[in-house]
Design an enzyme around this catalytic site. Structure first.
Site, mmCIF file in Angstrom:
data_model
loop_
_atom_site.group_PDB
_atom_site.id
_atom_site.type_symbol
_atom_site.label_atom_id
_atom_site.label_comp_id
_atom_site.label_asym_id
_atom_site.label_seq_id
_atom_site.Cartn_x
_atom_site.Cartn_y
_atom_site.Cartn_z
ATOM 1 N N TYR A 18 24.633 51.579 93.440
ATOM 2 C CA TYR A 18 25.846 52.359 93.152
ATOM 3 C C TYR A 18 25.486 53.683 92.481
ATOM 4 O O TYR A 18 25.940 54.755 92.901
ATOM 5 C CB TYR A 18 26.759 51.517 92.258
ATOM 6 C CG TYR A 18 28.012 52.205 91.771
ATOM 7 C CD1 TYR A 18 29.117 52.393 92.604
ATOM 8 C CD2 TYR A 18 28.113 52.646 90.449
ATOM 9 C CE1 TYR A 18 30.274 53.017 92.138
ATOM 10 C CE2 TYR A 18 29.269 53.264 89.974
ATOM 11 C CZ TYR A 18 30.343 53.450 90.823
ATOM 12 O OH TYR A 18 31.485 54.057 90.359
ATOM 13 N N VAL A 70 43.662 52.400 106.211
ATOM 14 C CA VAL A 70 42.410 52.809 106.849
ATOM 15 C C VAL A 70 41.229 52.222 106.073
ATOM 16 O O VAL A 70 41.269 52.140 104.858
ATOM 17 C CB VAL A 70 42.317 54.362 106.891
ATOM 18 C CG1 VAL A 70 42.349 54.993 105.512
ATOM 19 C CG2 VAL A 70 41.081 54.832 107.637
HETATM 20 N N1 LIG Z 1 36.589 52.324 87.212
HETATM 21 C C1 LIG Z 1 35.516 52.886 86.685
HETATM 22 O O1 LIG Z 1 35.050 52.495 85.610
HETATM 23 C C2 LIG Z 1 34.831 54.027 87.387
HETATM 24 C C3 LIG Z 1 33.811 54.721 86.708
HETATM 25 C C4 LIG Z 1 33.173 55.778 87.336
HETATM 26 C C5 LIG Z 1 33.543 56.128 88.602
HETATM 27 N N2 LIG Z 1 34.529 55.432 89.249
HETATM 28 C C6 LIG Z 1 34.868 55.847 90.601
HETATM 29 O O2 LIG Z 1 36.244 56.129 90.663
HETATM 30 C C7 LIG Z 1 36.723 55.914 91.999
HETATM 31 C C8 LIG Z 1 37.936 55.012 91.961
HETATM 32 O O3 LIG Z 1 37.515 53.775 91.418
HETATM 33 P P1 LIG Z 1 38.517 52.679 90.880
HETATM 34 O O4 LIG Z 1 37.980 52.185 89.589
HETATM 35 O O5 LIG Z 1 39.920 53.173 90.955
HETATM 36 O O6 LIG Z 1 38.265 51.560 91.959
HETATM 37 P P2 LIG Z 1 39.162 50.291 92.328
HETATM 38 O O7 LIG Z 1 40.023 49.922 91.165
HETATM 39 O O8 LIG Z 1 38.197 49.271 92.841
HETATM 40 O O9 LIG Z 1 40.115 50.824 93.475
HETATM 41 C C9 LIG Z 1 39.545 51.077 94.666
HETATM 42 C C10 LIG Z 1 40.623 51.640 95.598
HETATM 43 O O10 LIG Z 1 39.941 51.996 96.803
HETATM 44 C C11 LIG Z 1 40.506 51.274 97.893
HETATM 45 N N3 LIG Z 1 39.393 50.876 98.776
HETATM 46 C C12 LIG Z 1 38.355 50.054 98.505
HETATM 47 N N4 LIG Z 1 37.579 49.911 99.584
HETATM 48 C C13 LIG Z 1 38.154 50.666 100.561
HETATM 49 C C14 LIG Z 1 37.834 50.931 101.906
HETATM 50 N N5 LIG Z 1 36.776 50.368 102.492
HETATM 51 N N6 LIG Z 1 38.629 51.768 102.613
HETATM 52 C C15 LIG Z 1 39.733 52.333 102.053
HETATM 53 N N7 LIG Z 1 40.074 52.126 100.775
HETATM 54 C C16 LIG Z 1 39.309 51.289 100.042
HETATM 55 C C17 LIG Z 1 41.186 50.063 97.279
HETATM 56 O O11 LIG Z 1 42.256 49.623 98.088
HETATM 57 P P3 LIG Z 1 42.018 48.506 99.240
HETATM 58 O O12 LIG Z 1 41.181 47.437 98.654
HETATM 59 O O13 LIG Z 1 43.402 48.093 99.614
HETATM 60 O O14 LIG Z 1 41.335 49.222 100.373
HETATM 61 C C18 LIG Z 1 41.690 50.640 95.951
HETATM 62 O O15 LIG Z 1 42.909 51.319 96.167
HETATM 63 C C19 LIG Z 1 35.535 55.316 92.754
HETATM 64 O O16 LIG Z 1 34.847 56.341 93.456
HETATM 65 C C20 LIG Z 1 34.645 54.780 91.652
HETATM 66 O O17 LIG Z 1 33.295 54.674 92.046
HETATM 67 C C21 LIG Z 1 35.194 54.408 88.675
#
Ligand SMILES: NC(=O)c1ccc[n+]([C@@H]2O[C@H](COP(=O)([O-])OP(=O)(O)OC[C@H]3O[C@@H](n4cnc5c(N)ncnc54)[C@H](OP(=O)(O)O)[C@@H]3O)[C@@H](O)[C@H]2O)c1
Length: 229
Positions: free
Chosen positions: A119, A22
């Site tokens: 962001y 999705v």
């Molecule tokens: N990493 C950090 O340092 C950090 C820090 C603070 C907060 N966060 C927050 O933590 C959460 C998870 O981040 P993360 O670091 O795990 O991010 P990530 O590594 O970029 O992973 C993003 C995940 O979301 C999915 N995704 C992206 N766009 C999507 C869409 N349009 N529809 C459905 N799924 C989608 C991706 O799969 P697909 O591409 O296959 O869709 C992937 O599974 C986010 O809310 C982020 O803002 C992260």
């Protein structure tokens, strides 16, 4: 458990969750995911709003004047409206089971200077949204909390086309050097990036009955990056 992403990767399958392909940045994506989850599970106890960053995390290193309306719109769709839409669709089911919502915000919501402006603005809205939902739905037995991580070791930083890659290039650094200096640069007191499992553990706790008196709160998992009380 049901989990949504655009791509059903082997890692997603390994979680044991029923995967749903999705796009959560579309107006009807979050509602479709909730519909499929209810069909699969027969109801809902917990909603975790985790999606964020994603493609929209990129293209922000140029600063505010480089961002046109389209960029803001795309970023808000994924980082804010996906949670609004999923919560709207899930709440009637969560009320039935006196369930819980945990939303993943960012410590950037409390330190807007520390990351890309669109962001961190979207994440600040997300944190405020969680607080307001907790107030409205607490009397109906639904708890709502946010978790706000600092830099976590995920594809958002480590991926080849990621925000981390883009930031490194804008600073004329290799991605490896950027990531090595990030903990100190971000004021993290542990000297290392946060592990995804460390964030997941807190989410699981907040979603569980063990956290029965915790609602309307925002929880940092940021290794001490936020320096204010
Ligand atoms: N990493 C950090 O340092 C950090 C820090 C603070 C907060 N966060 C927050 O933590 C959460 C998870 O981040 P993360 O670091 O795990 O991010 P990530 O590594 O970029 O992973 C993003 C995940 O979301 C999915 N995704 C992206 N766009 C999507 C869409 N349009 N529809 C459905 N799924 C989608 C991706 O799969 P697909 O591409 O296959 O869709 C992937 O599974 C986010 O809310 C982020 O803002 C992260």
């Amino acid at each position: 458990m049901v989990a949504g992403a655009r791509t059903i990767t082997p890692e997603l399958k390994e979680t044991g969750a029923a995967p749903v392909a999705v796009d959560l940045a579309t107006p009807d994506g979050p509602g479709r995911l909730i519909e499929q989850a209810v069909a699969e599970l027969g109801g809902l106890d917990v909603l975790v709003n985790n999606v964020g960053g994603g493609d929209s995390a990129r293209g922000q290193v140029g600063g505010f004047l480089s961002l046109a309306d389209q960029h803001w719109t795309e970023l808000l769709e994924l980082n804010f409206l996906a949670a609004v839409r999923a919560s709207r669709a899930a709440l009637p089911h969560l009320i039935e089971r006196r369930g819980a919502i945990v939303t993943v915000s960012s410590n950037g919501a409390r330190m807007p200077h520390s990351g890309p402006i669109a962001y961190t603005t979207a994440k600040a809205a997300l944190t405020a949204f969680g607080k307001a939902l907790a107030e409205e739905f607490g009397p109906q037995g639904v708890r709502v909390n946010t978790v706000s991580p600092g830099p976590v070791r995920t594809a958002l930083w480590e991926g080849p086309d990621s925000y981390g890659a883009e930031l490194a290039s804008s600073m004329s650094l290799s991605q490896k050097d950027l990531l090595a200096g990030l903990p100190a640069g971000a004021g993290m007191l542990t000297g290392r990036l946060i592990e995804p499992g460390e964030v997941a553990t807190l989410i699981a706790y907040l979603a569980s009955p063990l956290a029965g008196s915790i609602t309307g709160t925002d929880h940092l998992v940021d290794s001490g990056s936020v320096k204010t009380v």
